[in-house]
Scaffold this motif. Structure first.
Motif, mmCIF file in Angstrom:
data_model
loop_
_atom_site.group_PDB
_atom_site.id
_atom_site.type_symbol
_atom_site.label_atom_id
_atom_site.label_comp_id
_atom_site.label_asym_id
_atom_site.label_seq_id
_atom_site.Cartn_x
_atom_site.Cartn_y
_atom_site.Cartn_z
ATOM 1 N N GLU A 115 0.842 -1.183 0.000
ATOM 2 C CA GLU A 115 0.000 0.000 0.000
ATOM 3 C C GLU A 115 0.883 1.240 0.000
ATOM 4 O O GLU A 115 1.990 1.237 0.529
ATOM 5 C CB GLU A 115 -0.901 0.002 1.234
ATOM 6 C CG GLU A 115 -1.933 -1.115 1.245
ATOM 7 C CD GLU A 115 -2.853 -1.015 2.447
ATOM 8 O OE1 GLU A 115 -2.681 -0.070 3.245
ATOM 9 O OE2 GLU A 115 -3.728 -1.869 2.580
ATOM 10 N N ALA A 116 0.370 2.302 -0.587
ATOM 11 C CA ALA A 116 1.115 3.555 -0.610
ATOM 12 C C ALA A 116 1.284 4.071 0.812
ATOM 13 O O ALA A 116 0.404 3.932 1.654
ATOM 14 C CB ALA A 116 0.379 4.584 -1.463
ATOM 15 N N GLU A 150 -0.604 9.832 8.271
ATOM 16 C CA GLU A 150 -0.560 8.804 9.308
ATOM 17 C C GLU A 150 0.851 8.303 9.606
ATOM 18 O O GLU A 150 1.139 7.895 10.739
ATOM 19 C CB GLU A 150 -1.437 7.612 8.891
ATOM 20 C CG GLU A 150 -2.916 7.932 8.758
ATOM 21 C CD GLU A 150 -3.554 8.266 10.097
ATOM 22 O OE1 GLU A 150 -3.090 7.734 11.125
ATOM 23 O OE2 GLU A 150 -4.505 9.072 10.108
ATOM 24 N N GLU A 151 1.739 8.330 8.601
ATOM 25 C CA GLU A 151 3.045 7.699 8.779
ATOM 26 C C GLU A 151 4.233 8.655 8.685
ATOM 27 O O GLU A 151 5.187 8.536 9.461
ATOM 28 C CB GLU A 151 3.211 6.582 7.739
ATOM 29 C CG GLU A 151 2.152 5.487 7.854
ATOM 30 C CD GLU A 151 2.267 4.458 6.758
ATOM 31 O OE1 GLU A 151 2.963 3.449 6.983
ATOM 32 O OE2 GLU A 151 1.670 4.660 5.676
ATOM 33 N N ILE A 152 4.192 9.592 7.742
ATOM 34 C CA ILE A 152 5.350 10.464 7.533
ATOM 35 C C ILE A 152 5.316 11.705 8.421
ATOM 36 O O ILE A 152 6.320 12.054 9.056
ATOM 37 C CB ILE A 152 5.449 10.889 6.050
ATOM 38 C CG1 ILE A 152 5.579 9.652 5.161
ATOM 39 C CG2 ILE A 152 6.642 11.824 5.844
ATOM 40 C CD1 ILE A 152 6.767 8.768 5.478
ATOM 41 N N PRO A 164 18.284 11.381 15.586
ATOM 42 C CA PRO A 164 18.116 11.163 14.141
ATOM 43 C C PRO A 164 17.033 10.127 13.877
ATOM 44 O O PRO A 164 16.583 9.429 14.787
ATOM 45 C CB PRO A 164 19.492 10.645 13.711
ATOM 46 C CG PRO A 164 20.040 9.992 14.935
ATOM 47 C CD PRO A 164 19.545 10.813 16.092
ATOM 48 N N MET A 165 16.614 10.040 12.631
ATOM 49 C CA MET A 165 15.627 9.027 12.261
ATOM 50 C C MET A 165 16.210 7.631 12.463
ATOM 51 O O MET A 165 17.396 7.402 12.223
ATOM 52 C CB MET A 165 15.223 9.177 10.792
ATOM 53 C CG MET A 165 14.443 10.417 10.468
ATOM 54 S SD MET A 165 13.931 10.419 8.712
ATOM 55 C CE MET A 165 13.396 12.123 8.529
ATOM 56 N N THR A 166 15.379 6.718 12.883
ATOM 57 C CA THR A 166 15.795 5.323 12.945
ATOM 58 C C THR A 166 15.838 4.779 11.518
ATOM 59 O O THR A 166 15.306 5.401 10.584
ATOM 60 C CB THR A 166 14.812 4.491 13.776
ATOM 61 O OG1 THR A 166 13.535 4.476 13.104
ATOM 62 C CG2 THR A 166 14.634 5.080 15.178
ATOM 63 N N LEU A 186 10.960 4.344 5.599
ATOM 64 C CA LEU A 186 9.580 4.724 5.317
ATOM 65 C C LEU A 186 9.537 6.053 4.560
ATOM 66 O O LEU A 186 8.771 6.217 3.604
ATOM 67 C CB LEU A 186 8.793 4.827 6.624
ATOM 68 C CG LEU A 186 7.262 4.833 6.512
ATOM 69 C CD1 LEU A 186 6.763 3.546 5.865
ATOM 70 C CD2 LEU A 186 6.632 4.994 7.892
ATOM 71 N N VAL A 187 10.377 6.995 4.976
ATOM 72 C CA VAL A 187 10.459 8.284 4.282
ATOM 73 C C VAL A 187 10.933 8.072 2.847
ATOM 74 O O VAL A 187 10.406 8.679 1.905
ATOM 75 C CB VAL A 187 11.405 9.247 5.033
ATOM 76 C CG1 VAL A 187 11.699 10.482 4.187
ATOM 77 C CG2 VAL A 187 10.792 9.670 6.366
#
Length: 203
Positions: free
Chosen positions: A24-25, A30-32, A108-110, A116-117
């Motif tokens: 799924e896109a 919800e996610e970013i 920092p981002m995991t 995901l990004v």
């Protein structure tokens, strides 16, 4: 009859395992957005956002997606500054969040968040819910080659494959199969940019 039934079920089960998964896109809201809120908004929100990059406003953020001064190149995370800088080693002065922010507790981002990004960027970096994925833009030929020409600050060149990073070193794989560490800061600006792009593409 019983044997045939078991055989049929086994075949169906194997086919279900081999069938390609339908992804799924990625949903921006919800996610970013929660990732950006947690990891980026401290510096990149409000009218005084650093680097004139305001992420808390979709209209302002959209101005830096594509166009003449992009931080995101839709369909191409390897060319998107957001993904590149978020994936740099902590020791790199251009990594996001920057060292001063990290000293104040910014994290920092995991790897999961960064992936995901990158997926969101690959799908076109849309703010719309359930937006259909767009084909990724093909990398430049130089990025597809395994062997690259590396230049140091003295102008000397070396042909080698990118094998990753280790601390402040770029790992270069030579033609004889050996791997050597080379200080990132001793590379030319062009080779530093190449190292950043290749590092981001492997994350």
């Amino acid at each position: 009859m019983k044997f045939r039934s078991i055989s049929f079920l086994s075949s169906s089960f194997l086919l279900s395992l081999l069938a390609p998964a339908v992804l799924e896109a990625v949903d921006y809201q919800e996610e970013i957005r929660p990732i950006l809120n947690k990891k980026c908004y401290k510096c990149h929100s409000g009218p005084r956002a650093k680097g004139k990059l305001r992420m808390d406003s979709e209209n302002s953020f959209a101005d830096r997606i594509g166009g003449d001064d992009p931080v995101i190149v839709p369909g191409n995370p390897a060319e998107s500054l957001l993904a590149i800088k978020a994936g740099l080693p902590r020791s790199d002065g251009e990594a996001m969040p920057p060292p001063p922010a990290r000293e104040r507790g910014a994290e920092p981002m995991t790897s999961t968040e960064l992936n995901l990004v990158k997926q969101w960027i690959s799908e076109g970096a849309s703010f719309e819910k359930g937006a259909a994925p767009t084909p990724a833009v093909a990398d430049e030929p130089a990025m597809e080659e395994k062997v690259h020409q590396w230049t140091n600050v003295e102008g000397k060149t070396l042909e080698a494959e990118f094998a990753g990073t280790e601390g402040t070193n770029v790992l270069l794989k030579l033609a004889d199969g050996s791997t050597i560490p080379y200080d990132y800061h001793k590379l030319s600006p062009e080779s530093q940019e190449l190292a950043k792009k290749l590092h981001a593409a492997t994350q």
